[in-house]
Design a protein around this motif. Structure first.
Motif, mmCIF file in Angstrom:
data_model
loop_
_atom_site.group_PDB
_atom_site.id
_atom_site.type_symbol
_atom_site.label_atom_id
_atom_site.label_comp_id
_atom_site.label_asym_id
_atom_site.label_seq_id
_atom_site.Cartn_x
_atom_site.Cartn_y
_atom_site.Cartn_z
ATOM 1 N N GLY A 1 0.800 -1.210 0.000
ATOM 2 C CA GLY A 1 0.000 0.000 0.000
ATOM 3 C C GLY A 1 0.838 1.266 0.000
ATOM 4 N N ARG A 2 2.087 1.150 -0.361
ATOM 5 C CA ARG A 2 3.001 2.292 -0.318
ATOM 6 C C ARG A 2 3.561 2.664 -1.686
ATOM 7 N NH1 ARG A 2 1.267 3.456 4.267
ATOM 8 N NH2 ARG A 2 2.195 2.609 6.143
ATOM 9 N N TYR A 3 2.874 2.298 -2.753
ATOM 10 C CA TYR A 3 3.387 2.566 -4.099
ATOM 11 C C TYR A 3 3.553 4.066 -4.346
ATOM 12 C CZ TYR A 3 3.661 3.083 -9.117
ATOM 13 O OH TYR A 3 4.069 3.451 -10.366
ATOM 14 N N ASN A 4 2.533 4.856 -4.040
ATOM 15 C CA ASN A 4 2.600 6.297 -4.317
ATOM 16 C C ASN A 4 3.673 6.993 -3.486
ATOM 17 O OD1 ASN A 4 0.597 6.303 -6.278
ATOM 18 N ND2 ASN A 4 -1.016 6.473 -4.739
ATOM 19 N N VAL A 5 3.845 6.572 -2.246
ATOM 20 C CA VAL A 5 4.882 7.150 -1.403
ATOM 21 C C VAL A 5 6.258 6.830 -1.987
ATOM 22 C CG1 VAL A 5 5.968 7.042 0.876
ATOM 23 C CG2 VAL A 5 3.493 7.099 0.677
ATOM 24 N N SER A 6 6.451 5.573 -2.385
ATOM 25 C CA SER A 6 7.750 5.185 -2.946
ATOM 26 C C SER A 6 8.008 5.906 -4.262
ATOM 27 C CB SER A 6 7.825 3.677 -3.136
ATOM 28 O OG SER A 6 6.898 3.237 -4.105
ATOM 29 N N ARG A 7 6.974 6.089 -5.058
ATOM 30 C CA ARG A 7 7.137 6.815 -6.326
ATOM 31 C C ARG A 7 7.521 8.275 -6.070
ATOM 32 N NH1 ARG A 7 5.591 6.152 -11.921
ATOM 33 N NH2 ARG A 7 6.815 7.856 -12.768
ATOM 34 N N GLY A 8 6.938 8.883 -5.058
ATOM 35 C CA GLY A 8 7.288 10.249 -4.697
ATOM 36 C C GLY A 8 8.713 10.370 -4.183
ATOM 37 N N ILE A 9 9.138 9.419 -3.369
ATOM 38 C CA ILE A 9 10.510 9.445 -2.847
ATOM 39 C C ILE A 9 11.514 9.274 -3.971
ATOM 40 C CG2 ILE A 9 12.159 8.158 -1.426
ATOM 41 C CD1 ILE A 9 9.801 7.628 0.501
ATOM 42 N N VAL A 10 11.282 8.312 -4.848
ATOM 43 C CA VAL A 10 12.204 8.082 -5.965
ATOM 44 C C VAL A 10 12.222 9.294 -6.896
ATOM 45 C CG1 VAL A 10 12.620 6.658 -8.006
ATOM 46 C CG2 VAL A 10 12.075 5.579 -5.837
ATOM 47 N N GLY A 11 11.072 9.896 -7.147
ATOM 48 C CA GLY A 11 11.018 11.084 -7.992
ATOM 49 C C GLY A 11 11.783 12.254 -7.385
ATOM 50 N N THR A 12 11.671 12.415 -6.071
ATOM 51 C CA THR A 12 12.408 13.470 -5.389
ATOM 52 C C THR A 12 13.909 13.234 -5.482
ATOM 53 O OG1 THR A 12 10.583 13.817 -3.857
ATOM 54 C CG2 THR A 12 12.747 14.623 -3.174
ATOM 55 N N ILE A 13 14.337 12.013 -5.264
ATOM 56 C CA ILE A 13 15.759 11.673 -5.361
ATOM 57 C C ILE A 13 16.267 11.911 -6.776
ATOM 58 C CG2 ILE A 13 17.404 9.759 -5.254
ATOM 59 C CD1 ILE A 13 15.703 8.700 -2.892
ATOM 60 N N GLN A 14 15.490 11.547 -7.777
ATOM 61 C CA GLN A 14 15.897 11.784 -9.159
ATOM 62 C C GLN A 14 16.019 13.277 -9.447
ATOM 63 O OE1 GLN A 14 12.895 9.589 -11.351
ATOM 64 N NE2 GLN A 14 14.460 8.142 -12.028
ATOM 65 N N GLY A 15 15.092 14.053 -8.960
ATOM 66 C CA GLY A 15 15.138 15.494 -9.190
ATOM 67 C C GLY A 15 16.343 16.146 -8.530
ATOM 68 N N VAL A 16 16.603 15.783 -7.282
ATOM 69 C CA VAL A 16 17.761 16.330 -6.573
ATOM 70 C C VAL A 16 19.054 15.885 -7.259
ATOM 71 C CG1 VAL A 16 19.051 16.236 -4.397
ATOM 72 C CG2 VAL A 16 16.580 16.556 -4.368
ATOM 73 N N GLY A 17 19.123 14.613 -7.636
ATOM 74 C CA GLY A 17 20.314 14.109 -8.320
ATOM 75 C C GLY A 17 20.537 14.783 -9.660
ATOM 76 N N GLY A 18 19.466 15.000 -10.403
ATOM 77 C CA GLY A 18 19.588 15.677 -11.692
ATOM 78 C C GLY A 18 20.055 17.113 -11.553
ATOM 79 N N SER A 19 19.580 17.780 -10.527
ATOM 80 C CA SER A 19 19.999 19.166 -10.290
ATOM 81 C C SER A 19 21.440 19.241 -9.809
ATOM 82 C CB SER A 19 19.101 19.825 -9.248
ATOM 83 O OG SER A 19 17.781 19.866 -9.712
ATOM 84 N N LEU A 20 21.789 18.379 -8.888
ATOM 85 C CA LEU A 20 23.142 18.406 -8.341
ATOM 86 C C LEU A 20 24.198 17.958 -9.347
ATOM 87 C CD1 LEU A 20 22.688 17.126 -4.684
ATOM 88 C CD2 LEU A 20 23.138 19.445 -5.468
ATOM 89 N N SER A 21 23.834 17.047 -10.239
ATOM 90 C CA SER A 21 24.833 16.569 -11.200
ATOM 91 C C SER A 21 25.320 17.693 -12.109
ATOM 92 C CB SER A 21 24.286 15.409 -12.042
ATOM 93 O OG SER A 21 23.298 15.855 -12.945
ATOM 94 N N ASN A 22 24.434 18.613 -12.478
ATOM 95 C CA ASN A 22 24.861 19.757 -13.293
ATOM 96 C C ASN A 22 25.823 20.657 -12.537
ATOM 97 O OD1 ASN A 22 23.387 19.107 -15.593
ATOM 98 N ND2 ASN A 22 21.564 20.107 -14.810
ATOM 99 N N VAL A 23 25.508 20.911 -11.280
ATOM 100 C CA VAL A 23 26.362 21.779 -10.469
ATOM 101 C C VAL A 23 27.723 21.127 -10.242
ATOM 102 C CG1 VAL A 23 26.627 22.838 -8.194
ATOM 103 C CG2 VAL A 23 24.407 22.882 -9.343
#
Length: 80
Positions: A14-36
């Motif tokens: 019952g935690r699919y949406n929570v896990s999808r949000g966490i993974v999406g957040t990690i991807q966004g932070v990683g994508g932003s930091l990789s450029n810097v």
């Protein structure tokens, strides 16, 4: 592939949406930091070093998934 993998790993919790949000957040932070980080490495060390640094991080992520990702498919004897 990510939604399918998460659906398999999170099946029945019952935690699919929570896990999808966490993974999406990690991807966004990683994508932003990789450029810097890559930009800083390029300025200090050059393009070759930046490429090698990012390739090393990608290889580490690949090896982590290869080694730590559980098999989610049921064995053949249980499938119909």
């Amino acid at each position: 592939m990510l939604p399918l993998i998460l659906a398999d790993v999170m099946r029945g919790t019952g935690r699919y949406n929570v896990s999808r949000g966490i993974v999406g957040t990690i991807q966004g932070v990683g994508g932003s930091l990789s450029n810097v980080v890559a930009g800083l490495i390029v300025v200090k060390q050059g393009y070759n070093t930046a490429f090698l640094a990012l390739a090393t991080v990608a290889l580490a992520a690949f090896l982590l998934v290869l080694i730590a990702m559980p098999e989610t498919r049921e064995p053949a004897r249980y499938r119909q």
